[in-house]
Design an enzyme around this catalytic site. Structure first.
Site, PDB file in Angstrom:
ATOM      1  N   HIS A  17      47.349  35.847  56.634  1.00  0.00           N
ATOM      2  CA  HIS A  17      46.758  36.039  57.971  1.00  0.00           C
ATOM      3  C   HIS A  17      45.404  36.740  57.858  1.00  0.00           C
ATOM      4  CE1 HIS A  17      51.181  36.235  59.425  1.00  0.00           C
ATOM      5  NE2 HIS A  17      50.679  35.104  59.886  1.00  0.00           N
ATOM      6  N   LYS A  41      63.041  35.089  70.944  1.00  0.00           N
ATOM      7  CA  LYS A  41      63.152  35.218  69.482  1.00  0.00           C
ATOM      8  C   LYS A  41      62.845  36.660  69.080  1.00  0.00           C
ATOM      9  CE  LYS A  41      61.250  33.135  65.333  1.00  0.00           C
ATOM     10  NZ  LYS A  41      60.104  32.377  64.856  1.00  0.00           N
ATOM     11  N   ARG A  90      47.746  25.923  55.785  1.00  0.00           N
ATOM     12  CA  ARG A  90      48.126  26.245  54.401  1.00  0.00           C
ATOM     13  C   ARG A  90      48.295  24.999  53.552  1.00  0.00           C
ATOM     14  NH1 ARG A  90      52.939  29.945  56.542  1.00  0.00           N
ATOM     15  NH2 ARG A  90      53.031  28.057  57.784  1.00  0.00           N
ATOM     16  N   SER A 127      55.294  34.590  56.715  1.00  0.00           N
ATOM     17  CA  SER A 127      56.017  35.832  57.024  1.00  0.00           C
ATOM     18  C   SER A 127      57.521  35.637  56.851  1.00  0.00           C
ATOM     19  CB  SER A 127      55.747  36.271  58.471  1.00  0.00           C
ATOM     20  OG  SER A 127      54.389  36.571  58.643  1.00  0.00           O
TER      21      SER A 127
END
Ligand code: PNS
Length: 160
Positions: A17, A41, A90, A127
């Protein structure tokens, strides 16, 4: 003013990040790192904790600030006069969903999404994976800023 948003869950912020945030900062007058408040969540860290960690890490960039949002990202952009969303990519596997969201967001609001390729050394970091590896005792120290790593280990120990 050229203003961009780097949105995400940031549970917690990783070196990946920070790579995107740090490379976005010089391209805009102001960059807002916006943490999604997702009531359905529950994360490992509260939104406030995530924002604290981000603010500490982003302190080196005078034009980066941290905020949170709920609801549609494009509504947040409209309210805060943000014209660009910056997303890290990514791998090709990120692209399908990111493209779909970018097109939806543009169609809803006219806000454009800019894709920034993650630096190769960070391209495997997520993460969720970092949390899983750390939970089972794997070494993730090199994937996170030191204070974030410390807080991650503390939180995992509390939950154990
Ligand atoms: O770090 P994440 O979890 O991959 O970030 C995803 C995020 C927060 C960028 C995305 O879920 C989002 O923008 N959520 C806000 C709700 C929204 O606008 N949904 C419509 C997307 S087209």
């Amino acid at each position: 003013m050229r203003r961009a948003v780097c949105p995400g869950s940031f549970d917690p912020v990783t070196n990946g990040h920070l790579d995107i945030i740090g490379r976005t900062a010089p391209l805009f007058d102001e960059v807002v790192v916006a943490v999604l408040i997702n009531k359905s969540k529950k994360g490992l860290f509260s939104v406030e904790e995530r924002m604290d960690m981000l603010a500490e890490q982003a302190a080196t960039y005078p034009n980066v600030r941290v905020d949170s949002f709920h609801g549609l990202l494009v509504d947040y952009c409209r309210t805060h006069e943000i014209r660009a969303i910056v997303k890290g990519i990514r791998a090709v596997s990120d692209f399908d969903y990111e493209l779909q969201m970018a097109q939806m967001n543009h169609q809803l609001s006219g806000v454009d999404t800019l894709f920034m390729p993650t630096s190769p050394e960070f391209s495997f970091i997520a993460s969720s994976l970092v949390k899983e590896v750390a939970t089972y005792g794997g070494d993730v120290a090199h994937l996170l800023p030191e204070p974030v790593h410390r807080r991650l280990l503390e939180r995992i120990a509390e939950r154990a």
